[in-house]
Design an enzyme around this catalytic site. Sequence first.
Site, PDB file in Angstrom:
ATOM      1  CG  HIS A  84      -2.132  -0.886   1.032  1.00  0.00           C
ATOM      2  ND1 HIS A  84      -3.361  -0.604   1.562  1.00  0.00           N
ATOM      3  CD2 HIS A  84      -2.285  -2.036   0.341  1.00  0.00           C
ATOM      4  CE1 HIS A  84      -4.230  -1.550   1.219  1.00  0.00           C
ATOM      5  NE2 HIS A  84      -3.587  -2.437   0.485  1.00  0.00           N
ATOM      6  CE1 TYR A 212      -5.883   3.955  10.771  1.00  0.00           C
ATOM      7  CE2 TYR A 212      -5.030   4.220   8.540  1.00  0.00           C
ATOM      8  CZ  TYR A 212      -4.999   3.593   9.777  1.00  0.00           C
ATOM      9  OH  TYR A 212      -4.068   2.596  10.014  1.00  0.00           O
ATOM     10  N   PRO A 304      -4.686   1.128  18.807  1.00  0.00           N
ATOM     11  CG  PRO A 304      -6.629  -0.019  18.237  1.00  0.00           C
ATOM     12  CD  PRO A 304      -5.938   0.619  19.388  1.00  0.00           C
ATOM     13  CE  LYS A 308       3.665   3.482  13.153  1.00  0.00           C
ATOM     14  NZ  LYS A 308       3.622   2.642  11.966  1.00  0.00           N
ATOM     15  CE1 TYR A 396      -1.267   4.171   9.167  1.00  0.00           C
ATOM     16  CE2 TYR A 396      -0.003   3.054   7.444  1.00  0.00           C
ATOM     17  CZ  TYR A 396      -1.121   3.130   8.264  1.00  0.00           C
ATOM     18  OH  TYR A 396      -2.082   2.160   8.179  1.00  0.00           O
TER      19      TYR A 396
HETATM   20  P1  FAD Z   1       0.996 -11.267  22.021  1.00  0.00           P
HETATM   21  O1  FAD Z   1       0.507 -11.325  20.628  1.00  0.00           O
HETATM   22  O2  FAD Z   1       0.042 -10.842  23.088  1.00  0.00           O
HETATM   23  O3  FAD Z   1       1.581 -12.691  22.379  1.00  0.00           O
HETATM   24  C1  FAD Z   1       1.913 -13.065  23.698  1.00  0.00           C
HETATM   25  C2  FAD Z   1       1.791 -14.573  23.832  1.00  0.00           C
HETATM   26  O4  FAD Z   1       2.188 -14.946  25.129  1.00  0.00           O
HETATM   27  C3  FAD Z   1       0.356 -15.062  23.649  1.00  0.00           C
HETATM   28  O5  FAD Z   1       0.311 -16.073  22.684  1.00  0.00           O
HETATM   29  C4  FAD Z   1      -0.052 -15.535  25.038  1.00  0.00           C
HETATM   30  O6  FAD Z   1      -0.950 -16.630  24.986  1.00  0.00           O
HETATM   31  C5  FAD Z   1       1.304 -15.911  25.628  1.00  0.00           C
HETATM   32  N1  FAD Z   1       1.338 -15.844  27.100  1.00  0.00           N
HETATM   33  C6  FAD Z   1       0.774 -14.929  27.909  1.00  0.00           C
HETATM   34  N2  FAD Z   1       1.033 -15.204  29.192  1.00  0.00           N
HETATM   35  C7  FAD Z   1       1.788 -16.317  29.211  1.00  0.00           C
HETATM   36  C8  FAD Z   1       2.373 -17.091  30.234  1.00  0.00           C
HETATM   37  N3  FAD Z   1       2.204 -16.761  31.520  1.00  0.00           N
HETATM   38  N4  FAD Z   1       3.092 -18.173  29.887  1.00  0.00           N
HETATM   39  C9  FAD Z   1       3.262 -18.523  28.593  1.00  0.00           C
HETATM   40  N5  FAD Z   1       2.717 -17.826  27.560  1.00  0.00           N
HETATM   41  C10 FAD Z   1       1.997 -16.730  27.866  1.00  0.00           C
HETATM   42  N6  FAD Z   1      -1.916  -4.074  16.593  1.00  0.00           N
HETATM   43  C11 FAD Z   1      -2.000  -3.468  15.439  1.00  0.00           C
HETATM   44  O7  FAD Z   1      -0.959  -3.014  14.936  1.00  0.00           O
HETATM   45  N7  FAD Z   1      -3.226  -3.363  14.790  1.00  0.00           N
HETATM   46  C12 FAD Z   1      -4.374  -3.918  15.333  1.00  0.00           C
HETATM   47  O8  FAD Z   1      -5.445  -3.846  14.751  1.00  0.00           O
HETATM   48  C13 FAD Z   1      -4.317  -4.558  16.567  1.00  0.00           C
HETATM   49  N8  FAD Z   1      -5.418  -5.079  17.151  1.00  0.00           N
HETATM   50  C14 FAD Z   1      -5.307  -5.674  18.385  1.00  0.00           C
HETATM   51  C15 FAD Z   1      -6.423  -6.206  19.026  1.00  0.00           C
HETATM   52  C16 FAD Z   1      -6.316  -6.788  20.290  1.00  0.00           C
HETATM   53  C17 FAD Z   1      -7.551  -7.360  20.983  1.00  0.00           C
HETATM   54  C18 FAD Z   1      -5.054  -6.854  20.929  1.00  0.00           C
HETATM   55  C19 FAD Z   1      -4.910  -7.484  22.317  1.00  0.00           C
HETATM   56  C20 FAD Z   1      -3.942  -6.343  20.280  1.00  0.00           C
HETATM   57  C21 FAD Z   1      -4.054  -5.748  19.010  1.00  0.00           C
HETATM   58  N9  FAD Z   1      -2.942  -5.211  18.344  1.00  0.00           N
HETATM   59  C22 FAD Z   1      -3.037  -4.611  17.158  1.00  0.00           C
HETATM   60  C23 FAD Z   1      -1.631  -5.274  18.897  1.00  0.00           C
HETATM   61  C24 FAD Z   1      -0.827  -6.424  18.302  1.00  0.00           C
HETATM   62  O9  FAD Z   1      -1.662  -7.490  18.001  1.00  0.00           O
HETATM   63  C25 FAD Z   1       0.217  -6.761  19.334  1.00  0.00           C
HETATM   64  O10 FAD Z   1       1.074  -5.623  19.457  1.00  0.00           O
HETATM   65  C26 FAD Z   1       1.031  -7.996  19.004  1.00  0.00           C
HETATM   66  O11 FAD Z   1       0.217  -9.144  19.076  1.00  0.00           O
HETATM   67  C27 FAD Z   1       2.192  -8.109  19.976  1.00  0.00           C
HETATM   68  O12 FAD Z   1       2.782  -9.361  19.864  1.00  0.00           O
HETATM   69  P2  FAD Z   1       3.442 -10.054  21.122  1.00  0.00           P
HETATM   70  O13 FAD Z   1       3.973 -11.340  20.607  1.00  0.00           O
HETATM   71  O14 FAD Z   1       4.359  -9.100  21.787  1.00  0.00           O
HETATM   72  O15 FAD Z   1       2.254 -10.310  22.154  1.00  0.00           O
HETATM   73  C1  DHB Z   2      -5.765  -2.647  10.943  1.00  0.00           C
HETATM   74  C2  DHB Z   2      -5.745  -2.301  12.262  1.00  0.00           C
HETATM   75  C3  DHB Z   2      -5.267  -1.067  12.618  1.00  0.00           C
HETATM   76  O1  DHB Z   2      -5.210  -0.706  13.901  1.00  0.00           O
HETATM   77  C4  DHB Z   2      -4.815  -0.165  11.688  1.00  0.00           C
HETATM   78  O2  DHB Z   2      -4.387   1.047  12.083  1.00  0.00           O
HETATM   79  C5  DHB Z   2      -4.831  -0.539  10.369  1.00  0.00           C
HETATM   80  C6  DHB Z   2      -5.305  -1.783  10.000  1.00  0.00           C
HETATM   81  C7  DHB Z   2      -6.300  -3.979  10.552  1.00  0.00           C
HETATM   82  O3  DHB Z   2      -6.657  -4.769  11.432  1.00  0.00           O
HETATM   83  O4  DHB Z   2      -6.380  -4.244   9.356  1.00  0.00           O
END
Ligand code: FAD
Ligand code: DHB
Length: 401
Positions: A84, A212, A304, A308, A396
């Site tokens: 994009h 957006y 979100p 980022k 961005y």
């Molecule tokens: P996580 O993805 O949270 O992974 C952590 C892992 O650790 C999980 O699998 C969990 O099960 C495991 N865990 C937790 N506790 C324990 C434990 N005690 N022992 C062993 N394992 C454990 N970001 C965007 O950029 N755009 C979005 O639209 C967006 N939507 C989101 C929606 C939601 C509901 C959430 C919660 C987050 C969203 N995010 C979004 C943020 C993005 O998904 C996260 O920044 C990303 O998943 C971070 O990855 P991570 O591996 O650090 O953490």
């Molecule tokens: C999506 C989520 C976001 O927070 C964003 O800024 C752009 C895209 C998505 O889930 O596609």
Amino acid sequence: MGQIRSSYLGICMRTNVAIIGGGPSGLLLSQLLHKSGIDSVVLERKTRDYVLGRIRAGVLEQGLVSLLEEAGCADRLHAEGFLHDGTLISYGDTSFRLDFAENTGTSVVVYGQTELTRDLYDAREKADGKILYNVEDVAIHDLENDAPCVSFVHDGVQGKLDCDFIAGCDGFHGVSRKTMPESVRKEYEKVYPFGWLGILSETPPVNDELIYATSDRGFALCSMRNETLSRYYIQCEMSDDPGNWSDEAFWDELKRRIPETFAEQLVTGPSIEKSIAPLRSFVTEPMRWGRLFLCGDAAHIVPPTGAKGLNTAASDVHYLYRGLTEYYATGSEKGIDDYSEKALSRVWKAERFSWWFSSLMHRFPDQSEFDHKMQIAELEFLNSNRAAQKSMAENYVGLPY
Ligand code: FAD
Ligand code: DHB
């Protein structure tokens, strides 16, 4: 720090890096370390299917794409992801395009976090990487000496994992951050007074780029996963429940918040997923204590708006992986000693951008008419000012690592 139970230790393992959490941060770190000949074990609380069932981010910065290439996990992303070069920003019926390519010379890739995680799981499994699922009672021990370990229960059996270092990649609700004593940990937090209601639907996206949108009724985002799969979000009440929203009510509300031309073209259909995410800004400092390093959502959360979260988790992985490879290749601790400061410097900039973009695009419950006029004035400035657009586009697409 917890005590290891004195009962029989059924599983005893040793690795270089114990990784707590098998989300994108933990898996990417594990795969990159493997490529450099460094052993790791991933301990994940849930099943693989559960992790893959969480619909989350969709926009990847080039920095994350490069890391996935380095990890040997970018083939499907290159084949199926979408480049994009810009995004549409709308307020009421006014809209303008923010051109990433023209302002920064780079673009972003639309590819779901679910797909990226699947690619990482596949790569780890292909390389015989050790991932334990359904792990319970994870506890971290002896961080302040050079022989830390992690205890856990797997299939009802007590386990112990000896290691050189521990990577806390266990998300916001994990154990790693909480293991750091409160006396060394400082947390910064802002909770926003609304959430995002998101749906996934097997319908073609309303536009070939993201939209957006802000309106008198609040924020909306039109996103996508591919030509036949769309992801839409609307700002909702913090206490709302997805069960309160029929698909029809969701589509009606979305149409009221996006420019009329898009509302008329919007193809609607049944949702295949519907959920609410709260909005929060959160940072913990430092991101290292002794032999424990926090990575991704374990250390910080962004609202979100601007996508980022996943991308900032990736930049942490980059700094930690570089520090650890330097340590194992040369014995130098410089990279791991610098980890927290380097990661946090970039984290705070992503926090600023996400906070700014969220503040600009949402309706706040206690917002005055003056506050609203400020949002509109800022959007009009952004619409007409090249320097402002360049600054936004640079943030961005992702600041350099
Ligand atoms: P996580 O993805 O949270 O992974 C952590 C892992 O650790 C999980 O699998 C969990 O099960 C495991 N865990 C937790 N506790 C324990 C434990 N005690 N022992 C062993 N394992 C454990 N970001 C965007 O950029 N755009 C979005 O639209 C967006 N939507 C989101 C929606 C939601 C509901 C959430 C919660 C987050 C969203 N995010 C979004 C943020 C993005 O998904 C996260 O920044 C990303 O998943 C971070 O990855 P991570 O591996 O650090 O953490
Ligand atoms: C999506 C989520 C976001 O927070 C964003 O800024 C752009 C895209 C998505 O889930 O596609």
